[in-house]
Design a protein around this motif. Structure first.
Motif, mmCIF file in Angstrom:
data_model
loop_
_atom_site.group_PDB
_atom_site.id
_atom_site.type_symbol
_atom_site.label_atom_id
_atom_site.label_comp_id
_atom_site.label_asym_id
_atom_site.label_seq_id
_atom_site.Cartn_x
_atom_site.Cartn_y
_atom_site.Cartn_z
ATOM 1 N N SER A 65 0.827 -1.203 0.000
ATOM 2 C CA SER A 65 0.000 0.000 0.000
ATOM 3 C C SER A 65 0.860 1.251 0.000
ATOM 4 C CB SER A 65 -0.923 0.012 1.220
ATOM 5 O OG SER A 65 -1.833 -1.054 1.157
ATOM 6 N N ARG A 70 -2.557 8.484 0.274
ATOM 7 C CA ARG A 70 -3.893 8.113 -0.158
ATOM 8 C C ARG A 70 -4.785 9.340 -0.120
ATOM 9 N NH1 ARG A 70 -5.825 2.260 2.128
ATOM 10 N NH2 ARG A 70 -4.204 1.002 1.177
ATOM 11 N N GLY A 99 -7.949 1.386 -1.458
ATOM 12 C CA GLY A 99 -8.322 2.374 -0.448
ATOM 13 C C GLY A 99 -9.747 2.878 -0.550
ATOM 14 N N ASN A 156 -3.572 0.838 -5.618
ATOM 15 C CA ASN A 156 -3.789 1.346 -4.266
ATOM 16 C C ASN A 156 -5.049 2.212 -4.163
ATOM 17 O OD1 ASN A 156 -1.635 0.280 -2.638
ATOM 18 N ND2 ASN A 156 -0.226 1.516 -3.844
#
Length: 336
Positions: free
Chosen positions: A163, A167, A232, A228
């Motif tokens: 990850s 984000r 997320g 990712n």
């Protein structure tokens, strides 16, 4: 077996593509890679900037086989196999056996159908990723139905991707992809939704979309960042145009691998991979209100989101891993 693969991506050092997931296999695998092609050129521009790369790929493959023993030819997608199939036809060559994996009847195939029919006479198996294509393509291309094979696609396990530390700061819904996406319907469906939507798509695919405060367009991001973004998200939405061929399948499988609930347009192709109410939600093509209701439902029902995501992940593990896909393709090559 000695297998020649015709592809339009460059395998890295030590990368054997499907054979990475076949550790017990002793095949020799060689690659001939198409030169970069300008896929963004519109209409007639492709004649000069796009298609010549695949014509030259066929010529190179023909020359390569004159000096190298080969038991099977595997072309990834029709564009990579068309020129070689034509050369086989012109010189009446039907050995070695040739398989085209991931054929889709669109673009050039619909402009010069006679050429495609001629070429496919010298292809031993055509692998498609939806049942619908397996049903209608034999008639369209004048092929024996036994030579058109449905084989479920596979995808890499994105849960294994590390990850990213960066984000999106808040909760969001994810959508992305370039081919045959219906982003106008999705953006309209976001009206009144109290959550952000991230669209990961090229600029030409999102041009003209109305501005909304809860819709963020990123443009195409690098592969690891794309994975990712899916991992997320709260859930994913894959809006598709009503087309008769496979579209959005990699996006569907990536969301399944990530264990995410999925909303996807109901098409014969998506119905092969998503069971409505069990591994995702299917909505009618172009239906803004139906898509809006599905988005609102998943936002307001986190337990249902989690259930759909778990089911999707289990289905991915059973049928749609790269190991399973590689084994299916290898079995087809062996059994020709």
């Amino acid at each position: 077996m000695n297998i020649l693969c015709l592809v339009d991506f460059k395998p890295g050092l030590g990368d054997h593509w499907l054979w990475n997931d076949l550790p017990e296999c002793n095949d020799r695998v060689d690659f001939i890679v198409a030169q970069p092609a300008l896929n963004w050129l519109p209409g007639p521009g492709k004649v000069l900037g796009y298609y010549p790369a695949f014509v030259w790929l066929g010529v190179r493959a023909w020359a390569w086989m004159r000096n190298h023993p080969c038991d099977r030819i595997l072309a990834w997608e029709g564009k990579n196999g068309l020129a070689l199939a034509c050369l086989r036809g012109l010189f009446h060559r039907q050995v070695p056996k040739m398989v085209v994996v991931g054929y889709s009847h669109r673009g050039l195939a619909t402009v010069v159908p006679g050429l495609i029919r001629f070429a496919m006479r010298f292809v031993d198996r055509m692998v498609v990723f939806t049942h619908r294509e397996a049903e209608y393509l034999p008639g369209t291309l004048k092929m024996n139905p036994e030579r058109v094979v449905f084989c479920p696609l596979g995808a890499y396990d994105i849960q294994q991707v590390k990850s990213s530390s960066e984000r999106f700061p808040n909760e969001y819904i994810y959508s992305g992809g370039r081919s045959y996406r219906d982003y106008p319907t999705l953006v309209q469906a976001m009206d009144g939704i109290e959550c952000s939507l991230i669209i990961n798509a090229s600029l030409k695919d999102t041009v003209g979309l109305p501005a909304r405060q809860n819709v963020h367009r990123l443009g195409m991001v690098p592969l690891d960042e794309y994975w990712n973004l899916i991992k997320g998200s709260l859930f994913t939405v894959i809006p598709l145009k009503d087309v008769p061929f496979a579209a959005g399948l990699i996006a569907i499988l990536n969301a399944m691998a990530a264990g995410k609930a999925i909303i996807v347009t109901r098409l014969p192709g998506s119905e092969d991979y998503i069971e409505d109410g069990q591994t995702g939600l299917l909505v009618s093509p172009g239906n803004v209100s139906e898509l809006h209701e599905a988005i609102a439902f998943l936002l307001n029902n986190p337990e249902e989101r989690a259930r759909l995501g778990r089911n999707a992940r289990r289905q991915y593990e059973r049928f749609y891993t790269m190991e399973a896909f590689s084994a299916r393709i290898h079995s087809l090559l062996e059994n020709l």
